[in-house]
Design an enzyme around this catalytic site. Structure first.
Site, PDB file in Angstrom:
ATOM      1  N   ASP A  26       1.854  21.375  17.885  1.00 18.51           N
ATOM      2  CA  ASP A  26       2.473  21.820  16.637  1.00 18.51           C
ATOM      3  C   ASP A  26       3.664  22.697  17.000  1.00 18.51           C
ATOM      4  O   ASP A  26       3.552  23.626  17.833  1.00 18.51           O
ATOM      5  CB  ASP A  26       1.462  22.607  15.795  1.00 18.51           C
ATOM      6  N   ASN A  28      13.249  25.529   9.361  1.00 22.22           N
ATOM      7  CA  ASN A  28      13.708  24.735   8.208  1.00 22.22           C
ATOM      8  C   ASN A  28      14.335  25.631   7.140  1.00 22.22           C
ATOM      9  O   ASN A  28      15.378  25.307   6.558  1.00 22.22           O
ATOM     10  CB  ASN A  28      12.535  23.971   7.617  1.00 22.22           C
ATOM     11  N   HIS A  34      16.659  21.356   6.041  1.00 22.22           N
ATOM     12  CA  HIS A  34      15.772  20.271   6.429  1.00 22.22           C
ATOM     13  C   HIS A  34      16.462  19.230   7.303  1.00 22.22           C
ATOM     14  O   HIS A  34      15.798  18.570   8.118  1.00 22.22           O
ATOM     15  CB  HIS A  34      15.187  19.596   5.195  1.00 22.22           C
ATOM     16  N   ASP A  91      14.943  17.936  10.666  1.00 25.08           N
ATOM     17  CA  ASP A  91      14.705  16.540  11.028  1.00 25.08           C
ATOM     18  C   ASP A  91      15.280  16.230  12.394  1.00 25.08           C
ATOM     19  O   ASP A  91      14.700  15.451  13.171  1.00 25.08           O
ATOM     20  CB  ASP A  91      15.316  15.618   9.980  1.00 25.08           C
ATOM     21  N   GLU A 135       5.229  18.848  11.241  1.00 20.82           N
ATOM     22  CA  GLU A 135       5.682  19.208  12.588  1.00 20.82           C
ATOM     23  C   GLU A 135       4.563  19.022  13.612  1.00 20.82           C
ATOM     24  O   GLU A 135       4.662  19.535  14.725  1.00 20.82           O
ATOM     25  CB  GLU A 135       6.185  20.658  12.625  1.00 20.82           C
TER      26      GLU A 135
END
Length: 832
Positions: free
Chosen positions: A691, A699, A704, A708, A734
């Site tokens: 993770d 973010n 975002h 990404d 994630e």
């Protein structure tokens, strides 16, 4: 009955007494029987011996009588003396008679009749010097011995045979009785010694061992070594029974400990409710889910009403429990102690006695969020398939209807997708009547798991406005995380044109030669000598080989293979069915449904006409009027573009669009198969769950789009850090997972460290939201490692990896933690 009591007493005697007594009884009966037999035998043998005794005694008495002067004057006293002498020698008193030349002296006629001598015997006795006679007198059978004296008289001695042999038999009986008693004593002593050594002692030991095992001491007794008889087998059976009982006790203890561990370690809320409907116990995960500090807080609640946000749902749930005794994945709105409402699924089972029940409560709030994200991904997938030229569909197995079918269905059936979805009856109206049973049968076999994972079949469908179309349908069986079949996903291609080509193959040879050249499908014809008779222009375009180089030669294999081997048309010409199976069995060889005696297959050629191609080929014989095969025609269709579209559709269904890694659905399907392989072959299997640290903050700060980019870069780096045999997937958000088949725990930890260091080396330069200068930003990752062990389920393995990941985050992030079983989680210290 009166005889049963002593018989029962005899049966209850120790074996050490019964065995010697039985042997002695056998010896006594045997000796007694032998005595009777020998008695008759000795009597027959001793008859001759009796005559010899009588004759020998008479011989000894003759000198005494010849020395007596008064023998002629007073024979009576002389005979009395001789008779006394014979009585001492023989042991009994025989009859003595003295005969002169004129007859018998001192013998009245009654005495002669008594011993069986008659008047006729006088001349015989006087004429002979000595001998013996056997006569039957009034007193029974007599033996008579006689001997001539010097004076001319004849001395006779008469006695019964029994009187002669009785003393000898008496001595023999005494000796035989003594020997029999001695033999009985020896046998009894030997039987007692043998019974104590071989039977009584081992039986006593086995009985004591059995009583000890029955009393609860499950220590396996030692078997009787070297004994292959009933006692040896009994001792080994007793040892096996003790070991089996010991194993059962250990298994029961293990099951109890395992249940307690599952109750404690499970991530869902495990609960137990007593007869009054109050919470009796709840595991630590349940306390965390409902927000309570201890089980005592829950025990003080009068019932479970406070745990439900919707009381009507609670009443339906309780009614379901009372009605059928259990509830499976019952959806409900639950309430935490702070008032927060969450979505849950309840699985519970009633226990005897009032409101008793136990079960699980699963918090599915996060799963519902992921489901919404999945729906968005499926929407993108839907847009892709709706624009595909082929019919793409999904058949819902539980609902027994189409869940989706693409708009391309209108071109081949004249019906809109909404007319077909959720309408099972119209499906069988669309399929041609000649193929309905076949299609239904093959779909049923695939759903039952008896066919291949991907199945292909061809059949006709009826157009609404008349006419029909041929479809080639490739379907994939889809299973859920538990391995249960939930759907069929597939692609239906309109192959009407190909079928028309197949039908054209049935025409005569002359028409065939004239029409093949202009066909859009690639066709070649091979004659009886395996020479190419025709190579049309479509074949030239497909293979890149001119017809001039092929016609009249037997090099038809060259465009397809690196070394000589028969093409399908060669095998059709020879009618070599075994060769067809040997060369094309793995290429999906099957009989053609339209062309008589035709065969078809499909194969991939990496270099055909300068590029890789998926080729469908159909070959059928051409016969003359007598039915002999004179030619074989083979048609090839390039399916490469269709295969690319199919592969792209499959890839989109199992991969994550952003990172290019496999998605969660494919991960669970693969994990299930790998766990089955690990169980069956005893292989190792590890799972790494990772993770990204503080990714939400990243973010929120950079947006975002930048998030990404980070996810995509991490996915690419993760793919480079693991082996080709490993499986890297995006689990959600994630989170990523890596499945490591045939990998031990320590090696998996090294892979996790390598992944952690690789992600840490990534550098990003997101634009500053405030407009400042661009700075280089790094990111770290926390990882949890778990190893599959016997008895773990799929969910248990994922749960262990997740627990290890949670421990790595709790330890400060940028860490690797490993779950070592039995609830032990170790955080590996890093060198940096």
């Amino acid at each position: 009955m009166s005889w049963q009591r002593p018989w029962r007493s005899l049966r209850n005697l120790p074996v050490g007494i019964k065995l010697p007594a039985t042997l002695v009884l056998v010896v006594v009966v045997t000796v007694f029987s032998l005595g009777l037999i020998l008695d008759h035998t000795f009597q027959a043998i001793l008859g001759d011996y009796a005559l010899q005794r009588l004759e020998r005694g008479l011989h000894l008495a003759v000198p005494d009588l010849e020395g007596l002067a008064q023998l002629d004057r007073q024979p009576g006293p002389a005979l009395g003396l001789a008779q006394e002498r014979l009585a001492r020698q023989l042991g009994f008193r025989p009859r003595l008679l003295l005969a002169d030349r004129s007859g018998f002296v001192l013998a009245e006629p009654g005495q002669l009749a008594l011993i069986g001598l008659g008047e006729a015997d006088r001349g015989l006795l006087l004429a002979q010097g000595s001998g013996f006679l056997s006569r039957q007198g009034e007193a029974g059978a007599h033996l008579v011995a006689y001997r001539r004296l010097k004076g001319g008289q004849v001395l006779l001695a008469a006695a019964t045979e029994s009187a002669l042999i009785q003393p000898v038999l008496r001595q023999l009986h005494q000796t035989f009785l003594l020997l029999a008693l001695s033999l009985c004593l020896v046998v009894a002593l030997f039987a007692v010694w043998l019974a104590r050594r071989e039977l009584t002692g081992p039986l006593r030991d086995l009985t004591a061992a059995a009583e000890r095992v029955a009393a609860g001491d499950l220590t396996p007794p030692q078997p009787l070594e070297g004994r292959q008889d009933e006692l040896g087998r009994l001792s080994r059976a007793l040892q096996r029974m003790a070991r089996a009982a010991q194993a059962m006790v250990e298994q029961a203890r293990f099951n109890q400990m395992h249940f307690q561990q599952l109750f404690t370690d499970i991530r869902d809320a495990a609960f137990i409710v007593d007869a009054q409907g109050r919470v009796e116990d709840m595991n630590p995960a349940g306390l965390a889910i409902f927000g309570h500090a201890s089980v005592d807080e829950l025990r003080r609640l009068p019932n479970t009403e406070a745990l439900f946000a919707d009381q009507e749902q609670r009443q339906r749930y309780l009614a379901l429990i009372r009605e059928q005794g259990y509830a499976q994945d019952f959806p409900a709105l639950m309430r935490r102690s702070n008032g927060e409402v969450f979505n849950a699924l309840i699985t519970a089972t009633a226990r005897p006695g009032g409101e008793r029940r136990f079960g699980l409560v699963r918090d599915v709030t996060a799963a519902l969020t992921q489901q919404h994200a999945l729906q968005e991904s499926e929407e993108r997938y839907r847009r892709l398939v709706e624009n595909a030229p082929d019919v793409i569909y999904r058949w819902d197995i539980p609902g027994n209807c189409f869940a989706y079918i693409s708009p391309a269905i209108y071109a081949v059936t004249g019906r809109q997708p909404e007319d077909i979805v959720n309408n099972t009856e119209i499906l069988w109206q669309i399929i041609h009547p000649d193929y309905r049973h076949q299609v239904a049968q093959e779909w049923r076999e695939q759903i039952r798991g008896r066919g291949p994972l991907i199945q292909e079949q061809e059949f006709q469908v009826v157009h609404r406005q008349g006419g029909s179309h041929w479809l080639r349908v490739r379907s994939l069986l889809v299973r859920d995380a538990q391995g249960r079949p939930v759907g069929l996903e597939g692609i239906a291609t309109d192959i009407t044109e190909r079928k028309q080509v197949e039908q054209a193959l049935r025409q005569g040879r002359r028409m065939l030669e004239a029409s093949l050249a202009g066909l859009p499908a690639a066709v070649m014809v091979v004659d009886r000598q395996h020479q190419v008779a025709h190579w049309n222009q479509a074949m030239v375009r497909l293979t890149g080989t001119p017809a001039e180089e092929m016609v009249g030669t037997n090099r038809q294999w060259q465009p397809f293979y690196h070394q000589p081997r028969p093409v399908m048309a060669d095998l059709i010409v020879d009618q070599d069915l075994e060769g067809l199976v040997r060369h094309y069995g793995e290429a999906g060889l099957k009989r053609s449904t339209l062309v008589e005696d035709g065969w078809e297959a499909e194969a991939f050629f990496p270099e055909l006409g300068g590029q890789p191609r998926h080729i469908y080929f159909l070959s059928a014989p051409v016969r003359d009027d007598s039915g002999q095969v004179v030619l074989a025609l083979e048609t090839l269709v390039d399916l490469s573009e269709k295969r690319k579209l199919e592969e792209e559709l499959v890839r989109l269904s199992i991969t994550d669009e952003l990172t290019g890694l496999y998605n969660q659905r494919f991960f669970y399907a693969t994990l299930g198969r790998e766990i089955e392989a690990a169980k069956r072959y005893g292989q190792s299997l590890c799972l790494v769950m990772l993770d990204l640290d503080h990714f939400k903050s990243y973010n929120d700060r950079f947006g975002h789009l930048e998030g990404d980019r980070v996810l995509k870069a991490c996915g690419q780096d993760l793919r480079q850090q693991v082996r080709t045999t490993d499986l890297a997937c995006r689990y959600g958000g994630e989170e990523f997972v890596v499945l490591l088949p045939r990998t031990f725990l320590e090696e998996a930890c090294r892979v996790a460290q390598r992944v952690r260091e690789g992600v840490k080396c990534l550098q990003f330069q997101p634009p500053d939201p405030s407009g400042g200068p661009t700075r280089t930003v790094g990111i770290t990752v926390s990882l949890g490692v778990a190893e599959y062990r016997s008895g773990l389920s799929l969910e248990d393995l994922v749960r262990r990896a997740d627990q290890a990941l949670y421990a790595a985050k709790e330890a400060g992030r940028d860490r690797v933690a490993v779950h070592r079983g039995e609830g032990k989680v170790e955080v590996i210290q890093t060198a940096d």
